[in-house]
Design a protein around this motif. Structure first.
Motif, PDB file in Angstrom:
ATOM      1  N   GLN A  54     -78.620  19.551  14.789  1.00 21.18           N
ATOM      2  CA  GLN A  54     -78.213  18.529  13.846  1.00 21.18           C
ATOM      3  C   GLN A  54     -77.815  19.203  12.533  1.00 21.18           C
ATOM      4  OE1 GLN A  54     -81.435  15.648  13.545  1.00 21.18           O
ATOM      5  NE2 GLN A  54     -80.045  14.163  14.420  1.00 21.18           N
ATOM      6  N   ARG A  55     -76.720  18.706  11.962  1.00 23.43           N
ATOM      7  CA  ARG A  55     -76.282  19.213  10.672  1.00 23.43           C
ATOM      8  C   ARG A  55     -76.273  18.059   9.679  1.00 23.43           C
ATOM      9  NH1 ARG A  55     -72.778  23.614  10.389  1.00 23.43           N
ATOM     10  NH2 ARG A  55     -72.565  23.120   8.188  1.00 23.43           N
ATOM     11  N   LYS A  56     -76.942  18.243   8.570  1.00 28.97           N
ATOM     12  CA  LYS A  56     -76.972  17.198   7.556  1.00 28.97           C
ATOM     13  C   LYS A  56     -76.301  17.659   6.262  1.00 28.97           C
ATOM     14  CE  LYS A  56     -81.179  15.154   9.457  1.00 28.97           C
ATOM     15  NZ  LYS A  56     -82.547  14.671   9.216  1.00 28.97           N
ATOM     16  N   ASP A  57     -75.737  18.876   6.295  1.00 30.77           N
ATOM     17  CA  ASP A  57     -75.150  19.416   5.074  1.00 30.77           C
ATOM     18  C   ASP A  57     -73.632  19.269   5.057  1.00 30.77           C
ATOM     19  OD1 ASP A  57     -75.012  21.183   7.223  1.00 30.77           O
ATOM     20  OD2 ASP A  57     -74.861  22.941   5.927  1.00 30.77           O
ATOM     21  N   LEU A  58     -73.034  18.746   6.127  1.00 31.87           N
ATOM     22  CA  LEU A  58     -71.596  18.554   6.158  1.00 31.87           C
ATOM     23  C   LEU A  58     -71.243  17.227   5.485  1.00 31.87           C
ATOM     24  CD1 LEU A  58     -70.739  19.715   9.796  1.00 31.87           C
ATOM     25  CD2 LEU A  58     -70.357  20.970   7.670  1.00 31.87           C
ATOM     26  N   GLU A  59     -70.217  17.236   4.677  1.00 31.88           N
ATOM     27  CA  GLU A  59     -69.828  16.032   3.956  1.00 31.88           C
ATOM     28  C   GLU A  59     -68.918  15.178   4.828  1.00 31.88           C
ATOM     29  OE1 GLU A  59     -67.890  14.654  -0.325  1.00 31.88           O
ATOM     30  OE2 GLU A  59     -68.190  16.776   0.136  1.00 31.88           O
ATOM     31  N   PHE A  60     -69.401  14.012   5.182  1.00 33.44           N
ATOM     32  CA  PHE A  60     -68.637  13.106   6.030  1.00 33.44           C
ATOM     33  C   PHE A  60     -67.481  12.520   5.229  1.00 33.44           C
ATOM     34  CE2 PHE A  60     -67.966   9.035   8.273  1.00 33.44           C
ATOM     35  CZ  PHE A  60     -67.827   9.518   9.570  1.00 33.44           C
ATOM     36  N   PRO A  61     -66.258  12.515   5.779  1.00 30.72           N
ATOM     37  CA  PRO A  61     -65.102  12.052   4.997  1.00 30.72           C
ATOM     38  C   PRO A  61     -65.142  10.564   4.696  1.00 30.72           C
ATOM     39  CG  PRO A  61     -64.468  12.542   7.267  1.00 30.72           C
ATOM     40  CD  PRO A  61     -65.870  13.014   7.112  1.00 30.72           C
ATOM     41  N   GLU A  62     -64.662  10.223   3.525  1.00 34.51           N
ATOM     42  CA  GLU A  62     -64.638   8.827   3.078  1.00 34.51           C
ATOM     43  C   GLU A  62     -63.286   8.513   2.463  1.00 34.51           C
ATOM     44  OE1 GLU A  62     -68.191   7.079   1.248  1.00 34.51           O
ATOM     45  OE2 GLU A  62     -66.904   6.557  -0.457  1.00 34.51           O
ATOM     46  N   VAL A  63     -62.786   7.318   2.750  1.00 36.75           N
ATOM     47  CA  VAL A  63     -61.472   6.893   2.260  1.00 36.75           C
ATOM     48  C   VAL A  63     -61.645   5.594   1.484  1.00 36.75           C
ATOM     49  CG1 VAL A  63     -59.115   6.263   2.897  1.00 36.75           C
ATOM     50  CG2 VAL A  63     -60.377   7.922   4.287  1.00 36.75           C
ATOM     51  N   ASP A  64     -61.156   5.579   0.247  1.00 31.48           N
ATOM     52  CA  ASP A  64     -61.180   4.377  -0.583  1.00 31.48           C
ATOM     53  C   ASP A  64     -59.849   3.653  -0.398  1.00 31.48           C
ATOM     54  OD1 ASP A  64     -61.210   2.439  -2.529  1.00 31.48           O
ATOM     55  OD2 ASP A  64     -61.921   3.747  -4.138  1.00 31.48           O
ATOM     56  N   LEU A  65     -59.884   2.514   0.295  1.00 29.88           N
ATOM     57  CA  LEU A  65     -58.651   1.813   0.633  1.00 29.88           C
ATOM     58  C   LEU A  65     -58.077   1.020  -0.533  1.00 29.88           C
ATOM     59  CD1 LEU A  65     -59.502   0.588   4.246  1.00 29.88           C
ATOM     60  CD2 LEU A  65     -58.048   2.506   3.560  1.00 29.88           C
ATOM     61  N   SER A  66     -58.749   1.063  -1.690  1.00 31.15           N
ATOM     62  CA  SER A  66     -58.175   0.407  -2.872  1.00 31.15           C
ATOM     63  C   SER A  66     -57.180   1.314  -3.590  1.00 31.15           C
ATOM     64  CB  SER A  66     -59.286  -0.013  -3.843  1.00 31.15           C
ATOM     65  OG  SER A  66     -59.910   1.135  -4.434  1.00 31.15           O
ATOM     66  N   LEU A  67     -57.141   2.585  -3.213  1.00 29.89           N
ATOM     67  CA  LEU A  67     -56.182   3.519  -3.810  1.00 29.89           C
ATOM     68  C   LEU A  67     -54.777   3.218  -3.323  1.00 29.89           C
ATOM     69  CD1 LEU A  67     -58.194   6.853  -3.354  1.00 29.89           C
ATOM     70  CD2 LEU A  67     -57.889   5.554  -5.474  1.00 29.89           C
ATOM     71  N   PRO A  68     -53.761   3.638  -4.074  1.00 32.99           N
ATOM     72  CA  PRO A  68     -52.385   3.481  -3.589  1.00 32.99           C
ATOM     73  C   PRO A  68     -52.188   4.240  -2.273  1.00 32.99           C
ATOM     74  CG  PRO A  68     -52.419   4.066  -5.924  1.00 32.99           C
ATOM     75  CD  PRO A  68     -53.817   4.237  -5.419  1.00 32.99           C
ATOM     76  N   ASP A  69     -51.323   3.709  -1.422  1.00 27.02           N
ATOM     77  CA  ASP A  69     -51.120   4.302  -0.106  1.00 27.02           C
ATOM     78  C   ASP A  69     -50.787   5.781  -0.172  1.00 27.02           C
ATOM     79  OD1 ASP A  69     -51.638   1.852   0.965  1.00 27.02           O
ATOM     80  OD2 ASP A  69     -49.612   1.471   1.715  1.00 27.02           O
ATOM     81  N   GLU A  70     -49.958   6.165  -1.148  1.00 26.26           N
ATOM     82  CA  GLU A  70     -49.537   7.572  -1.223  1.00 26.26           C
ATOM     83  C   GLU A  70     -50.711   8.509  -1.504  1.00 26.26           C
ATOM     84  OE1 GLU A  70     -48.245   5.496  -5.108  1.00 26.26           O
ATOM     85  OE2 GLU A  70     -48.239   5.085  -2.945  1.00 26.26           O
ATOM     86  N   GLU A  71     -51.772   7.977  -2.141  1.00 18.08           N
ATOM     87  CA  GLU A  71     -52.959   8.792  -2.387  1.00 18.08           C
ATOM     88  C   GLU A  71     -53.881   8.835  -1.173  1.00 18.08           C
ATOM     89  OE1 GLU A  71     -55.071   8.101  -6.036  1.00 18.08           O
ATOM     90  OE2 GLU A  71     -53.268   7.335  -7.048  1.00 18.08           O
ATOM     91  N   ILE A  72     -53.788   7.811  -0.339  1.00 21.22           N
ATOM     92  CA  ILE A  72     -54.652   7.731   0.833  1.00 21.22           C
ATOM     93  C   ILE A  72     -54.165   8.625   1.965  1.00 21.22           C
ATOM     94  CG2 ILE A  72     -55.453   6.172   2.675  1.00 21.22           C
ATOM     95  CD1 ILE A  72     -55.419   3.912   0.665  1.00 21.22           C
ATOM     96  N   LEU A  73     -52.839   8.794   2.089  1.00 26.11           N
ATOM     97  CA  LEU A  73     -52.252   9.409   3.280  1.00 26.11           C
ATOM     98  C   LEU A  73     -52.846  10.770   3.622  1.00 26.11           C
ATOM     99  CD1 LEU A  73     -48.468   8.490   2.886  1.00 26.11           C
ATOM    100  CD2 LEU A  73     -50.188   7.403   4.321  1.00 26.11           C
ATOM    101  N   SER A  74     -52.904  11.659   2.654  1.00 23.22           N
ATOM    102  CA  SER A  74     -53.376  13.012   2.956  1.00 23.22           C
ATOM    103  C   SER A  74     -54.873  13.026   3.280  1.00 23.22           C
ATOM    104  CB  SER A  74     -53.078  13.955   1.784  1.00 23.22           C
ATOM    105  OG  SER A  74     -53.743  13.525   0.614  1.00 23.22           O
ATOM    106  N   ILE A  75     -55.655  12.179   2.597  1.00 16.77           N
ATOM    107  CA  ILE A  75     -57.096  12.102   2.866  1.00 16.77           C
ATOM    108  C   ILE A  75     -57.328  11.596   4.288  1.00 16.77           C
ATOM    109  CG2 ILE A  75     -59.279  11.066   2.148  1.00 16.77           C
ATOM    110  CD1 ILE A  75     -58.010  10.631  -0.634  1.00 16.77           C
ATOM    111  N   LEU A  76     -56.595  10.563   4.638  1.00 20.64           N
ATOM    112  CA  LEU A  76     -56.733   9.946   5.954  1.00 20.64           C
ATOM    113  C   LEU A  76     -56.311  10.908   7.056  1.00 20.64           C
ATOM    114  CD1 LEU A  76     -57.667   7.119   6.755  1.00 20.64           C
ATOM    115  CD2 LEU A  76     -55.282   6.397   6.770  1.00 20.64           C
ATOM    116  N   ARG A  77     -55.179  11.575   6.842  1.00 21.95           N
ATOM    117  CA  ARG A  77     -54.688  12.504   7.865  1.00 21.95           C
ATOM    118  C   ARG A  77     -55.663  13.656   8.078  1.00 21.95           C
ATOM    119  NH1 ARG A  77     -48.829  15.709   7.926  1.00 21.95           N
ATOM    120  NH2 ARG A  77     -49.309  17.023   9.724  1.00 21.95           N
ATOM    121  N   CYS A  78     -56.202  14.190   6.997  1.00 21.54           N
ATOM    122  CA  CYS A  78     -57.156  15.294   7.100  1.00 21.54           C
ATOM    123  C   CYS A  78     -58.418  14.851   7.832  1.00 21.54           C
ATOM    124  CB  CYS A  78     -57.497  15.810   5.706  1.00 21.54           C
ATOM    125  SG  CYS A  78     -58.682  17.171   5.701  1.00 21.54           S
ATOM    126  N   ALA A  79     -58.939  13.666   7.484  1.00 23.18           N
ATOM    127  CA  ALA A  79     -60.164  13.173   8.121  1.00 23.18           C
ATOM    128  C   ALA A  79     -59.953  12.943   9.612  1.00 23.18           C
ATOM    129  CB  ALA A  79     -60.602  11.876   7.444  1.00 23.18           C
TER     130      ALA A  79
END
Length: 362
Positions: A54-79
């Motif tokens: 078990q690993r508890k030190d890895l940061e699980f990705p999170e996406v804030d859908l209130s951001l503009p789409d252009e800011e979300i795209l790269s975060i979403l694709r990476c996750a």
């Protein structure tokens, strides 16, 4: 160490069945904290055995859908490309709707087994109740209520359980949830493929209706053999996108870099994961990954998950723009009905349905 039936109190969820707690105990090599789930699927059987931790030190990705789409795209694709899972906040679904569905679901699962059996699910229809006693070689510690879109359909099902309170209110809540979570799923899928520069029209040709989608409400009673069994063993989701709401008890774990990472519940957030159909349509760029659900000795837990399934006559395959000389087609194209037809065969062999549609050159 094996456990003897005489040492295990019979929990209320097994009353009225012929089952014992020991029926749920997995072989020592396959338990949650000792090994990996055995599989003949080369995409799953990667030979981890006791090295899985078990690993508890890895940061699980999170996406804030209130951001503009252009800011979300790269975060979403990476996750999606590196984890296959991510948490979303500001998704637009009200908290009181989650709480109302959970309250109704708790009332349902609190009924006597004989009453819940009145609406037992008859496969392949994804509608009705599956009990903790459902047949399998090694059982998992969970009950489920499977629902499909359509208020009248849900209400008609629940009316077959006379002692269940407020079937109309529950049906209304679930119908509203299908509408909201379906719109959320469509938005996320469009954003995922927009990040790959794929036009929305090509995505909508596959994911254009939630009518074949399902909502599965899972109940995991407190388990006297929690360290020896699963709520749900390691698996991948076969559909498009899956969107999960879990209570504050938690129990979901995701396989990341050879380690099981607990996905901690965050109030107001949902967990999204990539299913095998999106893996196929993206030509492998967004992989579906293994995950599992654990149970607790002293606490019950409740979750519900929306599974996006295209209609049976939908033609599915890698989007042409994502097939290149460097990345040739990894999958054949097929109708959704043909994909669904191999579900049973795949499950019996502990395989992924996508394996039946892989190009032989890969």
């Amino acid at each position: 160490m094996e456990m003897e039936d005489a040492r295990i109190a019979v929990p209320s969820c097994l009353e009225g069945t012929q089952l014992k707690s020991s029926d749920f105990i997995w072989p020592e090599s396959d338990r949650p904290y000792t090994s990996f789930f055995p599989s003949q699927d080369p995409a799953m059987a990667v030979g981890f055995s006791n090295e899985i931790q078990q690993r508890k030190d890895l940061e699980f990705p999170e996406v804030d859908l209130s951001l503009p789409d252009e800011e979300i795209l790269s975060i979403l694709r990476c996750a999606a490309s590196s984890w296959g899972f991510f948490r979303v906040r500001n998704h637009g679904i009200p908290q009181d709707l989650f709480e109302s569905i959970a309250r109704h679901a708790s009332d349902f699962f609190g009924l006597q087994l004989s009453e819940k059996r009145a609406i037992s699910r008859v496969p392949p229809l994804p509608l009705g109740y599956t009990s903790i006693e459902r047949s399998s070689d090694i059982k998992s510690w969970s009950e489920a209520l499977h629902l499909m879109p359509g208020r009248d359909k849900i209400c008609s099902l629940l009316h077959q359980v006379p002692s269940f309170r407020e079937p109309h209110s529950f049906s209304s809540d679930v119908d509203k949830y299908f509408s909201l979570v379906g719109a959320l799923a469509n938005r996320i899928i469009r954003l995922l493929f927009q990040g790959l520069q794929v036009d929305a029209e090509q995505v909508d040709a596959v994911f254009n209706s939630i009518e074949s989608s399902t909502l599965r409400i899972n109940y995991y009673p407190a388990c006297p053999v929690a360290d020896f069994t699963y709520g749900s063993p390691p698996h991948k989701d076969y559909g498009g996108l899956a969107i999960l709401h879990q209570d504050d008890v938690g129990g979901l774990e995701v396989l990341k870099d050879g380690c099981w990472v607990p996905v901690l519940p965050v109030k107001g957030c949902l967990i999204v994961n990539v299913g095998e159909l999106i893996q196929i349509v993206s030509n492998g760029r967004f992989p579906s990954v293994l995950h599992r659900s654990l149970v607790k000795c002293s606490q019950s837990r409740l979750s519900f998950v929306f599974f996006y399934f295209p209609s049976d006559d939908t033609w599915i395959g890698p989007i042409p723009k994502l097939i290149t000389e460097d990345c040739p087609a990894k999958y054949k194209s097929f109708y959704m009905r043909d994909y669904k037809s191999v579900f049973g065969k795949a499950q019996k062999a502990h395989q992924s349905p996508s394996l039946f549609f892989q190009e032989l050159t890969n």
